[in-house]
Design an enzyme around this catalytic site. Structure first.
Site, mmCIF file in Angstrom:
data_model
loop_
_atom_site.group_PDB
_atom_site.id
_atom_site.type_symbol
_atom_site.label_atom_id
_atom_site.label_comp_id
_atom_site.label_asym_id
_atom_site.label_seq_id
_atom_site.Cartn_x
_atom_site.Cartn_y
_atom_site.Cartn_z
ATOM 1 N N MET A 87 17.974 38.418 23.543
ATOM 2 C CA MET A 87 18.027 38.867 22.151
ATOM 3 C C MET A 87 18.357 37.728 21.181
ATOM 4 O O MET A 87 18.481 37.951 19.985
ATOM 5 C CB MET A 87 19.064 39.992 22.006
ATOM 6 C CG MET A 87 18.641 41.279 22.661
ATOM 7 S SD MET A 87 17.295 42.063 21.737
ATOM 8 C CE MET A 87 16.976 43.468 22.807
ATOM 9 N N ILE A 115 25.738 42.141 23.495
ATOM 10 C CA ILE A 115 26.421 41.030 22.811
ATOM 11 C C ILE A 115 26.179 39.751 23.598
ATOM 12 O O ILE A 115 26.133 39.770 24.827
ATOM 13 C CB ILE A 115 27.959 41.221 22.694
ATOM 14 C CG1 ILE A 115 28.554 41.804 23.977
ATOM 15 C CG2 ILE A 115 28.331 42.003 21.470
ATOM 16 C CD1 ILE A 115 30.059 41.687 24.066
ATOM 17 N N SER A 164 33.160 47.284 17.098
ATOM 18 C CA SER A 164 34.485 47.071 17.687
ATOM 19 C C SER A 164 35.562 47.169 16.615
ATOM 20 O O SER A 164 35.259 46.989 15.422
ATOM 21 C CB SER A 164 34.477 45.664 18.293
ATOM 22 O OG SER A 164 35.773 45.199 18.517
ATOM 23 N N TYR A 177 32.964 36.337 17.128
ATOM 24 C CA TYR A 177 32.621 37.712 17.527
ATOM 25 C C TYR A 177 32.917 38.686 16.387
ATOM 26 O O TYR A 177 32.091 39.527 16.029
ATOM 27 C CB TYR A 177 33.451 38.051 18.770
ATOM 28 C CG TYR A 177 33.383 39.486 19.255
ATOM 29 C CD1 TYR A 177 32.268 39.956 19.924
ATOM 30 C CD2 TYR A 177 34.455 40.362 19.058
ATOM 31 C CE1 TYR A 177 32.212 41.265 20.395
ATOM 32 C CE2 TYR A 177 34.404 41.677 19.524
ATOM 33 C CZ TYR A 177 33.286 42.118 20.192
ATOM 34 O OH TYR A 177 33.238 43.413 20.655
ATOM 35 N N ASP A 213 37.330 49.120 29.750
ATOM 36 C CA ASP A 213 37.518 48.424 31.043
ATOM 37 C C ASP A 213 36.233 47.893 31.695
ATOM 38 O O ASP A 213 36.026 48.032 32.895
ATOM 39 C CB ASP A 213 38.247 49.353 32.032
ATOM 40 C CG ASP A 213 37.402 50.559 32.446
ATOM 41 O OD1 ASP A 213 36.271 50.724 31.929
ATOM 42 O OD2 ASP A 213 37.868 51.343 33.294
ATOM 43 N N THR A 214 35.347 47.271 30.915
ATOM 44 C CA THR A 214 34.154 46.671 31.541
ATOM 45 C C THR A 214 34.560 45.352 32.213
ATOM 46 O O THR A 214 35.521 44.705 31.786
ATOM 47 C CB THR A 214 33.050 46.394 30.495
ATOM 48 O OG1 THR A 214 33.521 45.422 29.560
ATOM 49 C CG2 THR A 214 32.677 47.655 29.737
HETATM 50 P P1 NDP Z 1 29.101 43.565 28.776
HETATM 51 O O1 NDP Z 1 29.430 42.117 28.670
HETATM 52 O O2 NDP Z 1 29.493 44.300 29.991
HETATM 53 O O3 NDP Z 1 27.534 43.779 28.593
HETATM 54 C C1 NDP Z 1 26.814 43.019 27.684
HETATM 55 C C2 NDP Z 1 25.345 43.307 27.900
HETATM 56 O O4 NDP Z 1 24.593 42.490 27.013
HETATM 57 C C3 NDP Z 1 24.894 42.992 29.315
HETATM 58 O O5 NDP Z 1 23.946 43.942 29.734
HETATM 59 C C4 NDP Z 1 24.247 41.619 29.172
HETATM 60 O O6 NDP Z 1 23.281 41.477 30.181
HETATM 61 C C5 NDP Z 1 23.625 41.751 27.771
HETATM 62 N N1 NDP Z 1 23.406 40.456 27.137
HETATM 63 C C6 NDP Z 1 24.241 39.394 27.100
HETATM 64 N N2 NDP Z 1 23.657 38.374 26.438
HETATM 65 C C7 NDP Z 1 22.429 38.812 26.073
HETATM 66 C C8 NDP Z 1 21.331 38.205 25.399
HETATM 67 N N3 NDP Z 1 21.387 36.954 24.939
HETATM 68 N N4 NDP Z 1 20.204 38.938 25.198
HETATM 69 C C9 NDP Z 1 20.124 40.216 25.652
HETATM 70 N N5 NDP Z 1 21.123 40.838 26.297
HETATM 71 C C10 NDP Z 1 22.255 40.141 26.513
HETATM 72 O O7 NDP Z 1 29.679 44.235 27.424
HETATM 73 P P2 NDP Z 1 30.516 45.581 27.227
HETATM 74 O O8 NDP Z 1 29.869 46.678 27.966
HETATM 75 O O9 NDP Z 1 31.947 45.270 27.439
HETATM 76 O O10 NDP Z 1 30.312 45.802 25.662
HETATM 77 C C11 NDP Z 1 29.235 46.574 25.158
HETATM 78 C C12 NDP Z 1 29.399 46.730 23.669
HETATM 79 O O11 NDP Z 1 30.673 47.293 23.372
HETATM 80 C C13 NDP Z 1 29.339 45.406 22.890
HETATM 81 O O12 NDP Z 1 28.645 45.584 21.693
HETATM 82 C C14 NDP Z 1 30.795 45.088 22.620
HETATM 83 O O13 NDP Z 1 30.984 44.302 21.467
HETATM 84 C C15 NDP Z 1 31.350 46.497 22.426
HETATM 85 N N6 NDP Z 1 32.785 46.530 22.629
HETATM 86 C C16 NDP Z 1 33.296 46.370 23.902
HETATM 87 C C17 NDP Z 1 34.658 46.351 24.092
HETATM 88 C C18 NDP Z 1 35.259 46.190 25.453
HETATM 89 O O14 NDP Z 1 36.500 46.071 25.528
HETATM 90 N N7 NDP Z 1 34.490 46.203 26.532
HETATM 91 C C19 NDP Z 1 35.588 46.491 22.963
HETATM 92 C C20 NDP Z 1 34.953 46.675 21.692
HETATM 93 C C21 NDP Z 1 33.591 46.693 21.548
HETATM 94 P P3 NDP Z 1 22.644 40.091 30.661
HETATM 95 O O15 NDP Z 1 23.765 39.139 30.894
HETATM 96 O O16 NDP Z 1 21.884 40.500 31.870
HETATM 97 O O17 NDP Z 1 21.728 39.670 29.550
#
Ligand code: NDP
Length: 285
Positions: A87, A115, A164, A177, A213-214
């Site tokens: 992305m 992200i 977030s 971020y 908790d990811t």
């Molecule tokens: P993860 O890091 O587990 O997942 C991120 C996802 O984005 C993965 O599928 C990753 O897959 C993909 N990704 C990363 N870089 C790229 C890229 N350049 N292009 C396309 N895809 C990409 O994140 P979370 O599940 O923890 O978070 C999900 C959402 O929730 C986010 O928007 C985050 O800001 C929000 N959030 C999460 C919090 C938390 O504590 N977990 C707290 C607050 C908000 P791949 O590496 O295969 O590309």
């Protein structure tokens, strides 16, 4: 102080939470989930599959997406497919939406969740990192929305934007971020006004999440944050529920996030102190 605040936050949640969600609302719906190879996005794909939706998942890592798609099929998805790519490239973001158009001829829900990688530490002065992060965390969201809008207008569908607390009440060590998450609020909350003024029946749900908790989040911040994380499975379900109910915002977990947002209005200086006191300090960079 935190406990009464969480109580007040929960009271606000239960007072305002709509109760008429039904998982059947998602049956047969055509849904794109970005960032679905891990974490909350992966869990959203599984919930949607269980509810009988058509799912198109995307992220960079093809091997992980293949497994997510297989699991979605086992869980009962109406159909499941993936497109892999980064992305960081706006053209790829548009390509994902076009894939949905070519496959389904329409779209009901666009869940923007991915992200790019950032660091959790003092701001290091790297402007180029912020530019790239804005491409991934913000501009690709805008590009996908623009490309999907004709289909979403047709279906009177939903845009769900995962943000977030860092995009409402920032803490230290996450300046790049946090900037990208504030950009999402500015853009999508303004766009929502315009949809309402112009009677465009496409809902926009901004999801304000606390600590979840990811694996990636725990790896990045568990050593520094004193608060316990909330479960990703429940978080994923709440995101889908609020999108389907066309809510303007989701605050999850409700007690902590509503409490923080209330305090932000009432006593912002005190909230800032509270945020700093819940984060373990680093040494100087
Ligand atoms: P993860 O890091 O587990 O997942 C991120 C996802 O984005 C993965 O599928 C990753 O897959 C993909 N990704 C990363 N870089 C790229 C890229 N350049 N292009 C396309 N895809 C990409 O994140 P979370 O599940 O923890 O978070 C999900 C959402 O929730 C986010 O928007 C985050 O800001 C929000 N959030 C999460 C919090 C938390 O504590 N977990 C707290 C607050 C908000 P791949 O590496 O295969 O590309």
């Amino acid at each position: 102080v935190i406990l009464p605040l969480m109580g007040l936050g929960l009271a606000v949640y239960f007072y305002s939470a709509p109760e008429n969600f039904n998982e059947e609302m998602l049956r047969g719906k055509r849904v794109i989930v970005t960032g679905a190879s891990s974490g909350i996005g992966e869990q959203m794909a599984y919930h949607l599959a269980r509810m009988g939706a058509h799912v198109l998942v995307t992220a960079r890592t093809e091997a992980k997406l293949q497994k997510v798609v297989e699991r979605c099929r086992e869980l009962g998805a109406a159909s499941a497919r993936f497109v892999s790519g980064s992305m960081e490239d706006t053209a790829f973001a548009e390509e994902v939406v076009k894939e949905a158009e070519n496959t389904w001829g329409g779209l009901d829900m666009l869940i923007l969740n991915h992200i790019g990688h950032s660091y959790f530490n003092y701001f290091d002065g790297d402007v180029d990192h912020i530019r790239k992060l804005l491409e991934t965390n913000f501009l690709s969201y805008v590009a996908m929305t623009v490309t999907a809008l004709p289909m979403l207008k047709e279906s009177e569908g939903n845009i769900v934007v995962v943000s977030s607390v860092a995009g409402k009440a920032p803490g230290p060590f996450a300046a790049p971020y946090s900037a990208t998450k504030f950009a999402l609020d500015g853009f999508f909350s303004s766009l929502r006004h315009e949809f309402i003024i112009e009677n465009v029946n496409v809902s926009i749900t901004l999801c304000i999440l606390g600590y979840i908790d990811t694996d990636n989040a725990m790896q990045a911040v568990s050593h520094a944050i004193k608060v316990a994380p909330s479960p990703k499975e429940e978080c994923a379900l709440e995101i889908i529920r609020s999108g389907a109910l066309r809510q303007h915002e989701l605050h999850y977990p409700p007690g902590i996030v509503n409490g923080m947002l209330l305090l932000r209005g009432l006593a912002p200086g005190f909230l800032d102190t509270l945020i700093r006191s819940n984060i373990v300090r680093f040494g100087q960079p």
